[in-house]
Write a protein that holds these residues in place. Structure first.
Motif, PDB file in Angstrom:
ATOM      1  N   LEU A   6       0.803  -1.220   0.000  1.00 32.05           N
ATOM      2  CA  LEU A   6       0.000   0.000   0.000  1.00 32.05           C
ATOM      3  C   LEU A   6       0.841   1.278   0.000  1.00 32.05           C
ATOM      4  N   LEU A   7       2.123   1.165   0.301  1.00 32.11           N
ATOM      5  CA  LEU A   7       2.946   2.359   0.495  1.00 32.11           C
ATOM      6  C   LEU A   7       3.168   3.165  -0.779  1.00 32.11           C
ATOM      7  N   HIS A   8       3.376   2.506  -1.893  1.00 33.00           N
ATOM      8  CA  HIS A   8       3.645   3.231  -3.132  1.00 33.00           C
ATOM      9  C   HIS A   8       2.446   4.079  -3.552  1.00 33.00           C
ATOM     10  N   SER A   9       1.269   3.493  -3.541  1.00 33.36           N
ATOM     11  CA  SER A   9       0.088   4.259  -3.940  1.00 33.36           C
ATOM     12  C   SER A   9      -0.190   5.398  -2.961  1.00 33.36           C
ATOM     13  N   THR A  10       0.091   5.176  -1.698  1.00 32.66           N
ATOM     14  CA  THR A  10      -0.094   6.232  -0.706  1.00 32.66           C
ATOM     15  C   THR A  10       0.871   7.387  -0.961  1.00 32.66           C
ATOM     16  N   THR A  11       2.124   7.060  -1.235  1.00 37.52           N
ATOM     17  CA  THR A  11       3.130   8.089  -1.503  1.00 37.52           C
ATOM     18  C   THR A  11       2.748   8.920  -2.719  1.00 37.52           C
ATOM     19  N   ILE A  12       2.281   8.276  -3.773  1.00 35.67           N
ATOM     20  CA  ILE A  12       1.874   9.004  -4.975  1.00 35.67           C
ATOM     21  C   ILE A  12       0.691   9.922  -4.673  1.00 35.67           C
ATOM     22  N   ALA A  13      -0.289   9.417  -3.934  1.00 32.86           N
ATOM     23  CA  ALA A  13      -1.466  10.223  -3.611  1.00 32.86           C
ATOM     24  C   ALA A  13      -1.095  11.438  -2.767  1.00 32.86           C
ATOM     25  N   VAL A  14      -0.210  11.238  -1.797  1.00 31.07           N
ATOM     26  CA  VAL A  14       0.203  12.347  -0.927  1.00 31.07           C
ATOM     27  C   VAL A  14       1.050  13.357  -1.700  1.00 31.07           C
ATOM     28  N   ARG A  64     -10.283   7.733  -5.596  1.00 29.38           N
ATOM     29  CA  ARG A  64     -11.190   6.590  -5.531  1.00 29.38           C
ATOM     30  C   ARG A  64     -11.194   5.793  -6.841  1.00 29.38           C
ATOM     31  N   HIS A  65     -10.968   6.467  -7.937  1.00 33.39           N
ATOM     32  CA  HIS A  65     -10.982   5.800  -9.249  1.00 33.39           C
ATOM     33  C   HIS A  65      -9.620   5.233  -9.631  1.00 33.39           C
ATOM     34  N   ALA A  66      -8.594   5.459  -8.819  1.00 33.56           N
ATOM     35  CA  ALA A  66      -7.240   4.992  -9.116  1.00 33.56           C
ATOM     36  C   ALA A  66      -6.880   3.729  -8.334  1.00 33.56           C
ATOM     37  N   THR A  67      -7.839   3.136  -7.639  1.00 27.42           N
ATOM     38  CA  THR A  67      -7.584   1.949  -6.835  1.00 27.42           C
ATOM     39  C   THR A  67      -7.307   0.760  -7.743  1.00 27.42           C
ATOM     40  N   ALA A  68      -6.458  -0.136  -7.272  1.00 26.99           N
ATOM     41  CA  ALA A  68      -6.094  -1.332  -8.050  1.00 26.99           C
ATOM     42  C   ALA A  68      -7.338  -2.047  -8.568  1.00 26.99           C
ATOM     43  N   ALA A  69      -7.304  -2.422  -9.834  1.00 26.57           N
ATOM     44  CA  ALA A  69      -8.467  -3.037 -10.468  1.00 26.57           C
ATOM     45  C   ALA A  69      -8.632  -4.511 -10.125  1.00 26.57           C
ATOM     46  N   PHE A  70      -7.565  -5.166  -9.727  1.00 26.98           N
ATOM     47  CA  PHE A  70      -7.633  -6.590  -9.434  1.00 26.98           C
ATOM     48  C   PHE A  70      -7.735  -6.791  -7.933  1.00 26.98           C
ATOM     49  N   PRO A  71      -8.286  -7.905  -7.502  1.00 28.76           N
ATOM     50  CA  PRO A  71      -8.381  -8.147  -6.052  1.00 28.76           C
ATOM     51  C   PRO A  71      -7.000  -8.192  -5.405  1.00 28.76           C
ATOM     52  N   THR A  72      -6.709  -7.190  -4.621  1.00 25.50           N
ATOM     53  CA  THR A  72      -5.452  -7.123  -3.876  1.00 25.50           C
ATOM     54  C   THR A  72      -5.763  -6.504  -2.529  1.00 25.50           C
ATOM     55  N   GLY A 106      -4.770  -3.813  -1.720  1.00 28.44           N
ATOM     56  CA  GLY A 106      -4.958  -2.398  -2.018  1.00 28.44           C
ATOM     57  C   GLY A 106      -6.412  -1.980  -2.108  1.00 28.44           C
ATOM     58  N   GLU A 107      -7.314  -2.937  -2.158  1.00 34.63           N
ATOM     59  CA  GLU A 107      -8.736  -2.600  -2.178  1.00 34.63           C
ATOM     60  C   GLU A 107      -9.176  -1.893  -0.902  1.00 34.63           C
ATOM     61  N   ILE A 108      -8.335  -1.916   0.113  1.00 36.16           N
ATOM     62  CA  ILE A 108      -8.685  -1.221   1.356  1.00 36.16           C
ATOM     63  C   ILE A 108      -9.000   0.241   1.075  1.00 36.16           C
ATOM     64  N   TRP A 109      -8.381   0.808   0.027  1.00 32.33           N
ATOM     65  CA  TRP A 109      -8.657   2.207  -0.309  1.00 32.33           C
ATOM     66  C   TRP A 109     -10.131   2.439  -0.613  1.00 32.33           C
ATOM     67  N   LEU A 110     -10.782   1.488  -1.261  1.00 30.75           N
ATOM     68  CA  LEU A 110     -12.212   1.639  -1.541  1.00 30.75           C
ATOM     69  C   LEU A 110     -12.994   1.792  -0.241  1.00 30.75           C
ATOM     70  N   PHE A 111     -12.648   0.995   0.757  1.00 33.20           N
ATOM     71  CA  PHE A 111     -13.336   1.038   2.042  1.00 33.20           C
ATOM     72  C   PHE A 111     -12.992   2.312   2.814  1.00 33.20           C
ATOM     73  N   LEU A 112     -11.728   2.713   2.795  1.00 32.37           N
ATOM     74  CA  LEU A 112     -11.319   3.926   3.499  1.00 32.37           C
ATOM     75  C   LEU A 112     -11.978   5.167   2.909  1.00 32.37           C
ATOM     76  N   LEU A 113     -11.988   5.257   1.599  1.00 32.28           N
ATOM     77  CA  LEU A 113     -12.565   6.436   0.954  1.00 32.28           C
ATOM     78  C   LEU A 113     -14.082   6.470   1.116  1.00 32.28           C
ATOM     79  N   ALA A 114     -14.730   5.309   1.069  1.00 33.25           N
ATOM     80  CA  ALA A 114     -16.177   5.258   1.294  1.00 33.25           C
ATOM     81  C   ALA A 114     -16.507   5.664   2.724  1.00 33.25           C
ATOM     82  N   ALA A 115     -15.710   5.203   3.689  1.00 28.82           N
ATOM     83  CA  ALA A 115     -15.933   5.578   5.093  1.00 28.82           C
ATOM     84  C   ALA A 115     -15.730   7.079   5.282  1.00 28.82           C
ATOM     85  N   TYR A 116     -14.713   7.634   4.646  1.00 27.05           N
ATOM     86  CA  TYR A 116     -14.466   9.071   4.740  1.00 27.05           C
ATOM     87  C   TYR A 116     -15.663   9.851   4.187  1.00 27.05           C
TER      88      TYR A 116
END
Length: 86
Positions: free
Chosen positions: A40-48, A58-66, A68-78
């Motif tokens: 998760l660190l690389h995508s976080t660094t790019i976003a920051v 939200r639309h840049a989350t990994a397309a395959f089950p990984t 990294g899908e946690i971002w979908l849940f974090l952004l929805a909760a936010y």
């Protein structure tokens, strides 16, 4: 649990928390605890570093089950939190 976490390991347990600039709606950082969170660190660094708006992130989350899908849940909760507070 994020769907991708189930693929990583049965019974996967971890924790994730974003740090958000609510005025600009960009990610300032994040905390991850659990097996495989280094994925998760690389995508976080790019976003920051890129100050990517959360609505776009939200639309840049990994397309395959990984994990990294946690971002979908974090952004929805936010988004739910913002709707309840506002």
């Amino acid at each position: 649990m994020a769907q991708g976490a189930r693929l990583y390991a049965d019974g996967y347990q971890g924790h994730a928390r974003p740090v958000v600039d609510v005025d600009r709606e960009v990610l300032l950082g994040a905390t991850f605890v659990g097996p495989g969170v280094s994925e998760l660190l690389h995508s976080t660094t790019i976003a920051v570093a890129g100050e990517i708006p959360l609505k776009r992130l939200r639309h840049a989350t990994a397309a395959f089950p990984t994990i990294g899908e946690i971002w979908l849940f974090l952004l929805a909760a936010y988004q739910r939190d913002q709707e309840t507070d506002g």
